[in-house]
Motif scaffolding. Sequence first.
Motif, mmCIF file in Angstrom:
data_model
loop_
_atom_site.group_PDB
_atom_site.id
_atom_site.type_symbol
_atom_site.label_atom_id
_atom_site.label_comp_id
_atom_site.label_asym_id
_atom_site.label_seq_id
_atom_site.Cartn_x
_atom_site.Cartn_y
_atom_site.Cartn_z
ATOM 1 N N THR A 48 0.823 -1.202 0.000
ATOM 2 C CA THR A 48 0.000 0.000 0.000
ATOM 3 C C THR A 48 0.864 1.262 0.000
ATOM 4 N N ASP A 49 0.270 2.355 -0.475
ATOM 5 C CA ASP A 49 0.940 3.656 -0.435
ATOM 6 C C ASP A 49 0.708 4.374 0.891
ATOM 7 N N ALA A 50 -0.041 3.764 1.802
ATOM 8 C CA ALA A 50 -0.343 4.391 3.087
ATOM 9 C C ALA A 50 0.934 4.654 3.883
ATOM 10 N N TRP A 51 1.913 3.760 3.759
ATOM 11 C CA TRP A 51 3.179 3.959 4.476
ATOM 12 C C TRP A 51 3.857 5.244 4.016
ATOM 13 N N ARG A 52 3.914 5.443 2.712
ATOM 14 C CA ARG A 52 4.554 6.642 2.165
ATOM 15 C C ARG A 52 3.775 7.894 2.538
ATOM 16 N N PHE A 53 2.440 7.811 2.512
ATOM 17 C CA PHE A 53 1.604 8.936 2.916
ATOM 18 C C PHE A 53 1.901 9.331 4.357
ATOM 19 N N TYR A 54 2.038 8.351 5.233
ATOM 20 C CA TYR A 54 2.304 8.626 6.638
ATOM 21 C C TYR A 54 3.659 9.301 6.827
ATOM 22 N N THR A 55 4.682 8.851 6.118
ATOM 23 C CA THR A 55 5.998 9.477 6.276
ATOM 24 C C THR A 55 5.993 10.921 5.772
ATOM 25 N N VAL A 56 5.277 11.194 4.700
ATOM 26 C CA VAL A 56 5.174 12.568 4.189
ATOM 27 C C VAL A 56 4.361 13.414 5.156
ATOM 28 N N TYR A 57 3.298 12.849 5.703
ATOM 29 C CA TYR A 57 2.446 13.569 6.649
ATOM 30 C C TYR A 57 3.234 13.986 7.890
ATOM 31 N N HIS A 74 20.913 1.549 -3.441
ATOM 32 C CA HIS A 74 20.550 2.616 -4.377
ATOM 33 C C HIS A 74 19.096 2.581 -4.830
ATOM 34 N N ILE A 75 18.441 1.436 -4.756
ATOM 35 C CA ILE A 75 17.047 1.327 -5.191
ATOM 36 C C ILE A 75 16.214 0.821 -4.017
ATOM 37 N N VAL A 76 15.163 1.585 -3.677
ATOM 38 C CA VAL A 76 14.290 1.236 -2.559
ATOM 39 C C VAL A 76 12.844 1.306 -3.035
ATOM 40 N N ARG A 77 12.057 0.313 -2.644
ATOM 41 C CA ARG A 77 10.636 0.306 -2.983
ATOM 42 C C ARG A 77 9.870 1.126 -1.947
ATOM 43 N N LEU A 78 9.120 2.137 -2.438
ATOM 44 C CA LEU A 78 8.364 3.016 -1.550
ATOM 45 C C LEU A 78 6.864 2.748 -1.580
ATOM 46 N N GLY A 79 6.419 1.945 -2.507
ATOM 47 C CA GLY A 79 4.999 1.628 -2.621
ATOM 48 C C GLY A 79 4.821 0.531 -3.644
#
Length: 117
Positions: A48-57, A74-79
């Motif tokens: 889910t993209d909820a993890w990324r939303f929370y870090t930005v929030y 060098h490459i990380v999965r964010l969503g």
Amino acid sequence: MMMDDVLTRPKAQIPLIFVVVIIIVVSARNYLNKGLHKYPGPFLANFTDAWRFYTVYRGKSHLTLRLLHDQHGHIVRLGPNALSFSSPEALKAIYGLNNRLTKASSLTPDSMNGAIC
């Protein structure tokens, strides 16, 4: 009386079972989406993209990104559909002018025959 409860109870749980199955299918599809499952990242970012939303929030996504790149490379999965690249060489491959990505011949103005887009 007791037998009626046993027979009607599973029917009442069918919507819940249906929702659980949908969540499992969508999560599996997001995890395996476009072969991105091979890139490391936070566990929830696979689904889910909820993890990324929370870090930005929280306002500290830049610090979190730095820590993730230090931890995973060098490459990380964010969503489910998002990767982050920290390598300067990746910029040329992604945004470069000579990246060998060309338009299909069917999209040229001559082949559109006056079609309005």
